[in-house]
Design an enzyme around this catalytic site. Sequence first.
Site, mmCIF file in Angstrom:
data_model
loop_
_atom_site.group_PDB
_atom_site.id
_atom_site.type_symbol
_atom_site.label_atom_id
_atom_site.label_comp_id
_atom_site.label_asym_id
_atom_site.label_seq_id
_atom_site.Cartn_x
_atom_site.Cartn_y
_atom_site.Cartn_z
ATOM 1 N N ASP A 98 0.789 -1.252 -0.229
ATOM 2 C CA ASP A 98 -0.158 0.098 -0.021
ATOM 3 C C ASP A 98 0.896 1.172 0.156
ATOM 4 O O ASP A 98 1.572 1.301 0.990
ATOM 5 C CB ASP A 98 -0.851 -0.138 1.278
ATOM 6 N N ASP A 199 -3.053 4.505 -2.288
ATOM 7 C CA ASP A 199 -4.219 5.361 -1.384
ATOM 8 C C ASP A 199 -4.537 6.677 -1.835
ATOM 9 O O ASP A 199 -3.541 7.507 -2.416
ATOM 10 C CB ASP A 199 -3.498 5.420 0.123
ATOM 11 N N GLU A 256 -6.418 4.301 -5.962
ATOM 12 C CA GLU A 256 -7.626 4.323 -5.125
ATOM 13 C C GLU A 256 -8.103 5.856 -5.728
ATOM 14 O O GLU A 256 -7.310 6.777 -5.427
ATOM 15 C CB GLU A 256 -7.578 4.448 -3.813
ATOM 16 N N HIS A 332 -11.529 -2.643 3.367
ATOM 17 C CA HIS A 332 -11.184 -2.417 4.810
ATOM 18 C C HIS A 332 -12.203 -1.001 4.997
ATOM 19 O O HIS A 332 -12.159 -0.504 6.289
ATOM 20 C CB HIS A 332 -10.024 -2.147 4.851
ATOM 21 N N ASP A 333 -12.562 -0.259 4.080
ATOM 22 C CA ASP A 333 -13.273 0.665 4.169
ATOM 23 C C ASP A 333 -14.781 0.635 3.958
ATOM 24 O O ASP A 333 -15.441 1.572 4.248
ATOM 25 C CB ASP A 333 -12.773 1.881 3.120
HETATM 26 C C1 NOJ Z 1 -8.346 5.429 1.872
HETATM 27 C C2 NOJ Z 1 -7.927 4.455 2.623
HETATM 28 O O1 NOJ Z 1 -8.409 3.078 2.342
HETATM 29 C C3 NOJ Z 1 -8.701 4.551 4.381
HETATM 30 O O2 NOJ Z 1 -8.250 3.661 5.079
HETATM 31 C C4 NOJ Z 1 -7.848 5.813 4.853
HETATM 32 O O3 NOJ Z 1 -8.372 6.208 5.943
HETATM 33 C C5 NOJ Z 1 -7.762 6.944 3.790
HETATM 34 N N1 NOJ Z 1 -7.384 6.697 2.497
HETATM 35 C C6 NOJ Z 1 -6.620 7.862 4.387
HETATM 36 O O4 NOJ Z 1 -5.530 7.355 4.017
#
Ligand code: NOJ
Length: 558
Positions: A98, A199, A256, A332-333
């Site tokens: 990541d 990210d 992302e 995970h989000d």
């Molecule tokens: C996206 C990540 O997937 C998330 O878990 C994180 O809180 C934010 N970006 C900030 O890095």
Amino acid sequence: MSSTWFKDSVIYQIYPMSFQDSNHDGIGDLNGIRQRLPYLKDLGVDVLWLNPIYKSPNVDNGYDIADYESINPDYGTMADFDALLRDMHEGGMKLLMDLVVNHTSDQHKWFQESKKSKDNPYSDFYVWRDPVDGHEPNNWGSYFSGPAWTYVPERGQYYLHLFAKEQPDLNWENPEVRKHVYDLMKFWLDKGVDGFRMDVINLISKPAGLPDAPQPDGAEYGNVEPLVADGPRLNEFLREMNREVLSKYDVMTVGEMPGSTPEDAIQYTNLDGTELNMVFQFQHVNLGSNDDKRLGKFSDKRIQLPELKEALSRWQVKLDGKGWNSLYWNNHDQPRAVSRFATDDPEYRVRAAKMLGTTLHMMQGTPFIYEGEEIGMTNAHLTKLDEYEDLEVHNLYKQAVEDEKIIDSETLMKYFAARSRDNARTPMQWNDTVYAGFSDVKPWYRLNANYPDINVENALADKNSVYYYYRELIKLRHENEVIRYGDYKLLDAEDAEVFAYERNYKGQKLLVISNFTAKDVVRDYGQTDDAKMLINNYQDKNSVLEFRPYETKVFLIK
Ligand code: NOJ
């Protein structure tokens, strides 16, 4: 180097903190992952993506990095990392790290130096601005509630943080910052890692002059995403990163990108390999967000099937031949997909999880499986604020219930239960022993109460489990070009019960029909008894035209 293995892979995402503890501290670690490699190999996945494992104060569970070139001691040592990578490569698996470079931790030495004065070597590494009329330089709000600016008396200035105040944004306008980022990428690539998940990479180029952002009615701060996403120099930065780093290695990349449209993504994933391979888009997972923009994604609205079909199909059609999709329901989000898009009612959970898996895995793109998805793990159904760990929940509760009083506590708790990221972060459920086989001491975060029933050991003992079905989905993709490369056509966009589509490749046709309801339905897309049924989530056969609750059938028609 341009390579296409990213198109042929199935990727498994590991949230290291919650996957497998090996050293009895209740926190997952690298040696734990290593112990579980045979399980992942049997599942058939090609690539593992690890959420951040670097040194971090863990304000945002590792997305606040204090040192990009060292391992968080909770997870082990660099020697443990090297051993994991070696074992993976020996077993034929690849590893994605990541890459979190929109921001660092405020504990990173660059920021510690930067905040001291306006004239130190790191002073321009972050986005610093003078106060305007004694307050923040603009109206931007943070993704985690509150303002996106924090004042530092030593400099008499504010710094920008799109996320928590402990996550200051790097200043990508500064070529020195970019060089440092490229160097740290090379550090990991020279170790042999096979690529990066990047990210919020579409937030790195901020708009010139940092103008105010659109402010929802009644909100204290502006909503940054429409303004900051896909900024003016993003393509330039990604091309430079590609030229300086990525093009020199045989790697896979996925960026992302909150707020990106297919038109944006075509630029970033253009098949000439000058930027990235894939993006994580948000259009399907942002459905059902709150009408009150101040609450963002938090709501308990059920998603309507036609809108879900439209969102996913838009990407299938628009990127075909021009870019490449990532395919995901979970990460995970996100809350657990089976609870969110289908049902976790025990009567239907297994079938519903298989149906969702099928609907996604038969599409064009590279599928990502999030840990536990392959056994049909569900939302945690939390009811109390202190059961949550995520700062996103606690910050919003304070802002929306306590400070601004825009919602009552009970309603917001329902929204958290439906959408909180903590749903995805409960420890992996390996067996029915006291800590679910995740650890032999109390885990860092609570277990989902259903682990005695939903766990890997039970799944491996049941030939009709979600696990074996996912294994079959992965195998089918590896064996069938039409699944990997076929084009895509949605059938009956308005049908609110059934998601049906076809794929075509070199004279082969794949027909995918999924019943998203708990009712029996009949659908005729020309499938006949002669067609080969590639996969079906019921054991006893019925007419090819009939679909029982959450039934899915895939036909291969030559
Ligand atoms: C996206 C990540 O997937 C998330 O878990 C994180 O809180 C934010 N970006 C900030 O890095």
